[in-house]
Design an enzyme around this catalytic site. Structure first.
Site, PDB file in Angstrom:
ATOM      1  N   SER A 428      48.819   8.386  33.669  1.00  0.00           N
ATOM      2  CA  SER A 428      49.724   7.389  33.091  1.00  0.00           C
ATOM      3  C   SER A 428      49.479   6.000  33.643  1.00  0.00           C
ATOM      4  CB  SER A 428      51.185   7.778  33.374  1.00  0.00           C
ATOM      5  OG  SER A 428      51.425   7.759  34.775  1.00  0.00           O
ATOM      6  N   HIS A 449      47.517  10.720  27.061  1.00  0.00           N
ATOM      7  CA  HIS A 449      48.709  10.641  27.901  1.00  0.00           C
ATOM      8  C   HIS A 449      49.908  11.248  27.180  1.00  0.00           C
ATOM      9  CE1 HIS A 449      52.001   8.057  29.938  1.00  0.00           C
ATOM     10  NE2 HIS A 449      51.899   9.229  30.524  1.00  0.00           N
ATOM     11  N   GLU A 461      49.725   8.787  23.987  1.00  0.00           N
ATOM     12  CA  GLU A 461      48.917   7.568  24.037  1.00  0.00           C
ATOM     13  C   GLU A 461      47.442   7.969  24.129  1.00  0.00           C
ATOM     14  OE1 GLU A 461      51.666   4.150  26.105  1.00  0.00           O
ATOM     15  OE2 GLU A 461      50.874   5.710  27.438  1.00  0.00           O
ATOM     16  N   ASN A 499      54.351   2.331  29.749  1.00  0.00           N
ATOM     17  CA  ASN A 499      54.661   1.963  31.134  1.00  0.00           C
ATOM     18  C   ASN A 499      54.474   0.475  31.389  1.00  0.00           C
ATOM     19  OD1 ASN A 499      55.344   4.555  31.728  1.00  0.00           O
ATOM     20  ND2 ASN A 499      53.473   5.055  32.834  1.00  0.00           N
TER      21      ASN A 499
END
Length: 594
Positions: A428, A449, A461, A499
């Site tokens: 991540s 991800h 992702e 993130n």
């Protein structure tokens, strides 16, 4: 029966927000004086109230007599003199200081000495507006959220000059309206918008840099964080010009580069592409004020010539933790023969047992039949060595978030896996290309991800490095479709989409507490009630783990070298003290020992 306080209320400005506030007040039994210099705006406000109350009658939430009473309590005027008898005036004119100042100056000469003047601003200085009147102790901010009838949060904003009695009076009013008021001090954005607009600005900058498409950015935040709207769609709803004004005020106060409006906001504003109200902003809509999206030049199109992926029948998952078992379950449920490989037979068997427990819970909840459970478990083959992955068409690595560990594993996989196998990492925050370069097949390495819990979360992702080949990228996207997941494309940089947008927002929330501006409970409530977030930032930080959050924020800070991304000292201190969140029994809050 005693007459309730603040019975007669004037609302100055009958745009969307002023109309919504008038609706709430009239339904709550207040006499509402709606004021707007535009006759058409006044007509629209009255028509809106007529329509909303008619819907309430049709759905049984209001009688016809009650509807007539509501409509009789709302009167519209074009002149500020109509506010003379009001006990409270709520100003919601355009977000321009000169305009608001003129309104307050005139009201100051018209209303009774005891009348409270409230501004609906979310960006401009309440203190400055108050200081320009002869009654600064009776001037405050009263910030409703859009749509006002539905949103529960109201921020009651005090300047250093505001009398506590005025704050108490409007706080009581907000409670009687069925709202959840929080009291805050005067700084741009207050709590909710102070956190929200930094996040929106970063999303705009991400789009402007062509890091990801507008559709993928919005889908990532909706599916990865459970938000009701993606950031670019939300900017269109708020108004691109309004967002730019708020960010200008935030940046003037903070000097934080994260608050400096992304140039695309100015470009869209200057071009008149201000969002839904103009019919076009980041997206294109069916009409000015419309909500239905219509295709435009940026809309994704099916490319018949796109590269086809490689066939995938057998999948390997490397790892034995929560993410590894969750990902293996996802593949097995979707019909893939799945090898779950770990460093020992015991770890692999324990990971399969975790899948069995998850499937059993799904059966009890009616989400899976017993036959589907048995078929899923039958497709999972636990193994205690990486050599068991030799025949896999796709291998997904889900070991510890440590680059040295991952690089060593990819080097091992390179020698074990067959030619043409696609190797994916679930990292991540670490560079995917570093994993790719540990192999002799960097074209076959990609980021994949998943989000936790993998069986429930729809987002994946798909991270493409500068070395990733078209076939490997296409293979992962096709596999995501077979899994029932929603893939979003992004490039190999720290944080990817979710993130990179989420953790600066969380970090700014910590700074807000660190600065003693608002409490944990106030900030969590503001973001849930005012932003529609499923969890407040401190609830989320304690669930994620403060050590994990700090590590991600450190990675973002190292990657982008932006001072605004430097982790908040309060977060660092809590981690140093071993207060890591729910898993240790204490983070920002205390919990029963795990």
């Amino acid at each position: 029966m005693d007459r309730p306080p603040l019975q007669t209320i004037a609302v100055v400005g009958l745009g969307t927000m002023g109309t919504g506030i008038s609706d709430i007040l009239a339904r709550a039994g207040r006499e509402v004086i709606g004021i707007d210099t535009s006759e058409s705006a006044a007509r629209r406000a009255l028509r809106s109230l007529e329509n909303s109350t008619a819907r309430s009658v049709a759905t049984g939430r209001m009688s016809e007599d009650e509807r007539r009473g509501v409509l009789s309590r709302f009167r519209t005027f074009r002149d500020l003199h109509a506010a003379a008898e009001a006990e409270l005036v709520i100003e919601v004119v355009p977000e321009e200081y000169d305009t608001k100042c003129r309104v307050f100056a005139e009201l100051d000469t018209l209303v009774k000495p005891q009348t409270i003047l409230a501004t609906g601003t979310n960006a401009l200085s309440v203190t400055r507006l108050a200081a320009d009147t002869d009654r600064p102790e009776r001037v405050l901010g009263l910030h409703f959220f859009n749509p006002a009838p539905a949103m529960k949060l109201v921020e009651v904003v005090s300047s250093v000059l505001t009398a506590p009695q005025a704050v108490a009076a409007v706080t009581r009013l907000a409670e009687e309206l069925g709202k959840s008021p929080i009291s805050v001090g005067d700084r741009p954005g207050f709590v909710a918008d102070g956190l929200l607009f930094g996040y929106l600005n970063q999303a705009a900058a991400m789009y402007e840099s062509k890091y990801a498409t507008r559709e993928d950015i919005d889908a990532a935040m909706r599916l990865g964080c459970g938000l009701p709207m993606g950031p670019l769609a939300l900017l269109d709803l708020i108004g691109v010009d309004t967002a730019r004004t708020v960010l200008d005020a935030l940046h003037a106060e903070s000097g934080d580069r994260l608050h400096a409006p992304a140039p695309v906001l100015r470009q869209l504003s200057d071009a008149g592409l201000t969002g839904r109200k103009a019919g076009r902003g980041f997206y294109t809509y069916d009409s000015p004020g419309g909500a239905e999206l219509v295709p435009d030049a940026q809309s994704p199109a099916e490319d018949a010539a796109a590269t086809a992926g490689r066939p995938v029948a057998r999948v390997g998952v490397a790892g034995s933790g929560t993410m590894a078992s969750g990902i293996a379950e996802v593949f097995a449920r979707a019909g893939f023969a799945t090898v779950l490989a770990a460093r020992s037979e015991e770890k692999a068997e324990a990971a399969k047992a975790a899948i069995a427990s998850s499937c059993e819970r799904a059966v009890r909840k009616g989400r899976m039949s017993a036959a589907e459970r048995d078929a899923t478990l039958g497709r999972v083959s636990p193994a205690g060595s990486w050599e068991s992955l030799a025949e896999a068409d796709l291998v997904v690595e889900a070991v510890a978030e440590d680059l040295d560990v991952k690089r060593a594993l990819f080097a091992r996989l390179d020698g074990v896996c067959k030619e043409g196998a696609v190797l994916a990492t679930t990292t991540s925050s670490l560079p995917v290309v570093a994993c790719a370069r540990a192999t002799g097949r960097p074209r076959d390495v990609v980021g994949m991800h998943f989000f936790n819990p993998a069986p429930a979360m729809k987002l994946v992702e798909v991270v493409r490095t500068v070395l990733t080949g078209d076939e490997a990228h296409a293979t992962v996207r096709e596999v995501c479709a077979r899994l029932g997941k929603h893939p979003v494309d992004c490039q190999d940089r720290a944080g990817f989409i979710v993130n990179a947008l989420l953790f600066p927002y969380l970090n700014n929330a910590v700074k807000m507490v660190q600065d003693h501006y608002a409490s944990l409970d106030e900030i969590d409530a503001a973001m849930k009630l005012g932003g529609g977030y499923p969890m407040g930032p401190f609830e989320l930080l304690d669930v994620v783990g403060l050590d994990v959050s700090l590590a991600i924020e450190q990675v973002l800070h190292r990657e982008f070298r932006d001072p605004g991304l430097q982790p908040a000292p309060l977060l660092e201190h809590l981690v140093a003290a071993g207060c890591l969140g729910r898993k240790t029994g204490r983070g920002f809050r205390e919990y029963a020992r795990p």
